[in-house]
Design a protein around this motif. Sequence first.
Motif, PDB file in Angstrom:
ATOM      1  N   ALA B 133       0.961  -1.171  -0.375  1.00 52.57           N
ATOM      2  CA  ALA B 133      -0.293   0.140   0.077  1.00 52.57           C
ATOM      3  C   ALA B 133       0.755   1.520   0.078  1.00 52.57           C
ATOM      4  CB  ALA B 133      -0.698  -0.211   0.950  1.00 52.57           C
ATOM      5  N   ILE B 134       1.964   1.205   0.504  1.00 50.48           N
ATOM      6  CA  ILE B 134       3.228   2.336   0.704  1.00 50.48           C
ATOM      7  C   ILE B 134       3.376   2.807  -1.135  1.00 50.48           C
ATOM      8  CG2 ILE B 134       5.161   3.058   1.502  1.00 50.48           C
ATOM      9  CD1 ILE B 134       4.060   1.834   4.752  1.00 50.48           C
ATOM     10  N   LEU B 135       4.081   1.280  -0.804  1.00 47.64           N
ATOM     11  CA  LEU B 135       4.503   1.547  -1.911  1.00 47.64           C
ATOM     12  C   LEU B 135       3.682   2.646  -3.485  1.00 47.64           C
ATOM     13  CD1 LEU B 135       6.687  -1.761  -2.975  1.00 47.64           C
ATOM     14  CD2 LEU B 135       7.644   0.653  -2.647  1.00 47.64           C
ATOM     15  N   PHE B 136       2.215   1.795  -3.311  1.00 48.44           N
ATOM     16  CA  PHE B 136       1.858   2.085  -4.787  1.00 48.44           C
ATOM     17  C   PHE B 136       0.840   3.805  -4.578  1.00 48.44           C
ATOM     18  CE2 PHE B 136      -2.867   3.447  -5.620  1.00 48.44           C
ATOM     19  CZ  PHE B 136      -3.186   3.008  -6.588  1.00 48.44           C
ATOM     20  N   LEU B 137       0.961   3.618  -2.574  1.00 49.56           N
ATOM     21  CA  LEU B 137       0.749   5.265  -3.441  1.00 49.56           C
ATOM     22  C   LEU B 137       1.160   6.762  -3.610  1.00 49.56           C
ATOM     23  CD1 LEU B 137      -0.992   4.568   0.640  1.00 49.56           C
ATOM     24  CD2 LEU B 137      -2.912   5.275  -1.660  1.00 49.56           C
ATOM     25  N   ASN B 138       2.715   5.631  -2.925  1.00 46.28           N
ATOM     26  CA  ASN B 138       4.300   6.747  -3.174  1.00 46.28           C
ATOM     27  C   ASN B 138       3.944   7.378  -4.564  1.00 46.28           C
ATOM     28  OD1 ASN B 138       5.224   7.802  -0.560  1.00 46.28           O
ATOM     29  ND2 ASN B 138       6.255   5.897  -0.889  1.00 46.28           N
ATOM     30  N   ARG B 139       3.762   5.900  -5.555  1.00 41.11           N
ATOM     31  CA  ARG B 139       4.363   5.611  -6.570  1.00 41.11           C
ATOM     32  C   ARG B 139       2.847   6.414  -7.841  1.00 41.11           C
ATOM     33  NH1 ARG B 139       7.693   3.939 -10.653  1.00 41.11           N
ATOM     34  NH2 ARG B 139       6.976   4.438 -12.527  1.00 41.11           N
ATOM     35  N   PHE B 140       1.805   6.279  -7.078  1.00 46.85           N
ATOM     36  CA  PHE B 140       0.169   6.794  -7.844  1.00 46.85           C
ATOM     37  C   PHE B 140       0.295   8.150  -7.725  1.00 46.85           C
ATOM     38  CE2 PHE B 140      -4.243   7.749  -7.061  1.00 46.85           C
ATOM     39  CZ  PHE B 140      -4.365   7.255  -8.716  1.00 46.85           C
ATOM     40  N   ALA B 141       0.988   9.008  -5.814  1.00 47.64           N
ATOM     41  CA  ALA B 141       0.305  10.698  -5.694  1.00 47.64           C
ATOM     42  C   ALA B 141       1.948  10.847  -6.850  1.00 47.64           C
ATOM     43  CB  ALA B 141       1.216  10.632  -4.306  1.00 47.64           C
ATOM     44  N   SER B 142       3.079  10.038  -6.737  1.00 52.63           N
ATOM     45  CA  SER B 142       4.303  11.415  -7.821  1.00 52.63           C
ATOM     46  C   SER B 142       3.673  10.899  -9.238  1.00 52.63           C
ATOM     47  CB  SER B 142       5.707  10.156  -7.759  1.00 52.63           C
ATOM     48  OG  SER B 142       5.169   9.023  -8.201  1.00 52.63           O
ATOM     49  N   GLU B 143       3.113   9.969  -9.669  1.00 51.27           N
ATOM     50  CA  GLU B 143       2.889  10.064 -11.261  1.00 51.27           C
ATOM     51  C   GLU B 143       2.482  10.899 -11.550  1.00 51.27           C
ATOM     52  OE1 GLU B 143       3.223   7.440 -14.055  1.00 51.27           O
ATOM     53  OE2 GLU B 143       5.182   7.209 -12.994  1.00 51.27           O
ATOM     54  N   VAL B 144       0.671  10.841 -10.607  1.00 53.25           N
ATOM     55  CA  VAL B 144      -0.049  11.686 -11.089  1.00 53.25           C
ATOM     56  C   VAL B 144      -0.144  13.646 -10.962  1.00 53.25           C
ATOM     57  CG1 VAL B 144      -2.322  12.626  -9.991  1.00 53.25           C
ATOM     58  CG2 VAL B 144      -2.217  10.406 -10.225  1.00 53.25           C
ATOM     59  N   HIS B 145       0.904  13.644 -10.209  1.00 48.70           N
ATOM     60  CA  HIS B 145       1.622  14.636 -10.200  1.00 48.70           C
ATOM     61  C   HIS B 145       2.350  15.336 -11.421  1.00 48.70           C
ATOM     62  CE1 HIS B 145       3.053  18.082  -8.136  1.00 48.70           C
ATOM     63  NE2 HIS B 145       4.656  17.788  -8.175  1.00 48.70           N
ATOM     64  N   ALA B 146       3.886  14.003 -11.771  1.00 50.20           N
ATOM     65  CA  ALA B 146       3.939  14.231 -12.737  1.00 50.20           C
ATOM     66  C   ALA B 146       2.996  14.242 -14.457  1.00 50.20           C
ATOM     67  CB  ALA B 146       4.810  13.387 -13.064  1.00 50.20           C
TER      68      ALA B 146
END
Lengths: 239, 254
Positions: B133-146
């Motif tokens: 969940a931590i890995l997913f949330l980290n990556r998802f937030a950065s992907e959406v931001h980028a």
Amino acid sequence: MKPAIRFEQVNYSVDGLHVLRNITGFFPKGKITTLVGPSGAGKTTLFRLCNGLKSPDSGDIFINEKHIKEYDPVTLRRKVGLALQNATMIDGTVFDNLSLPLKLQGKQLEEAEAKRLLNLVGLEEQFLSHGAKDLSGGQRQKVSIARTLVNRPEILLLDEITSALDRISQQDIEELIMNINKKFGTTIIWITHNLDQAVKVADYTWVMIAGEVVETGDISVLTAPKNERVKLFVKGEEN
Amino acid sequence: MSFLNLTLSLIFVLIPLILSKTLNLGLEKDTIIAVVRSIIQLLTVGYILHFVFTSNDYLYIILMIGLIIGAATANARKKGTSIPGITGKLIFTFLFVELLTQGILLGFGITPPTAQYMIPISGMMVGNSMVLAILFLNRFASEVHAYEEEIELILSLGGTPKQAIHRQLITAIKASTIPTIESQKTMGLVQLPGMMSGQIIAGADPIQAVQFQLLVLFLLLTTAVITSVLLGFLSYPTLFNQRMQRVKEGNPTD
């Protein structure tokens, strides 16, 4: 003149900062309206409201005299096409980018149609297989316009689409937009910082300063301004 | 292992402390805190587990699993502050993972319904689910931001929120599950899994230890994929409102 888009006392703010104040007026149907004003006047935000990407805090917007809230967002966005200044490209080729609007509807763009669109915006057919993110600023703008046209919008919102183009390309795009307007009767609303261009292409014009509509009317608003703030803006002193 | 042996194992704490002091690494304080915390936490858990195992009361088992899920949620939610209602989504995901895995294990009689099996397996599953969940949330937030501009482009062309965020969602799901899949490819070659090693050290038959470890690996694979997919599909709609507009952090009424 029938309105294509009409605003009634529209307000919009971000984090308590007023971006648009009491916007009232209309963009006439089937005409080219230029939207001019200094940076930060709220012009692009107004476009986002028209395309349904944002909703106003208060006030009403009507598209073809029907309240914007009565439109399904997807239908609205296909009817009111938006080409933004940054001309964002998705990963892939120019063809992938041109195909995007139809792909979103589960349809496929024919290669012949893609070539026709490229010709329309003054790009050669071989660009179809080029990486979209490798294009120059001007080429991206042209692909962005062509991509917006795939949805055959009734209203076309163009945000600074010629700012990255050289003089000749600018003229090509101006002619292209005027042709689209004449041929399809598409209502065009065009944000530009180039006042010569605004005068050249427009039937109607809006001047916005600091989130307010200062003056609207035919092109004499810019060529023979009566409003003091518009006079200053035209002279380049209102920022 | 006797308490004398356990005390002697503190030599392995002295080595990093001496190295840190000698090389001026400044890790002494954190190392001591980590050691003291792990001693207190593990001994406490040990005594609690001893109590729960001897009582074998389902109420205590449920309470223990609730505690595990609560701790995992509290830890993972810090990474998902940009997603509205993340706490509820995490609790739902961990509960789903727990119920599914225990349902299969107990339903097919693969493991017995005793605290000795249910609690350690729950700890492993929910712990793995938390990391995912931590890995997913980290990556998802950065992907959406980028890719904000790309998301806006697709919406502006008449795409739905699901179409607009599809690429970022899939990238984050794949990126978060890849480490689990990759580590399983080298399992037994590069590392011996901790649980299997523990069983072998404790005197279990290696073949039986391997069989049990395989079961755990398969469960981890399931929890990895389910956690990312479930959390992804629960999270993305909250980034948009009813008018299919992007709702940004701190500006929820956009």
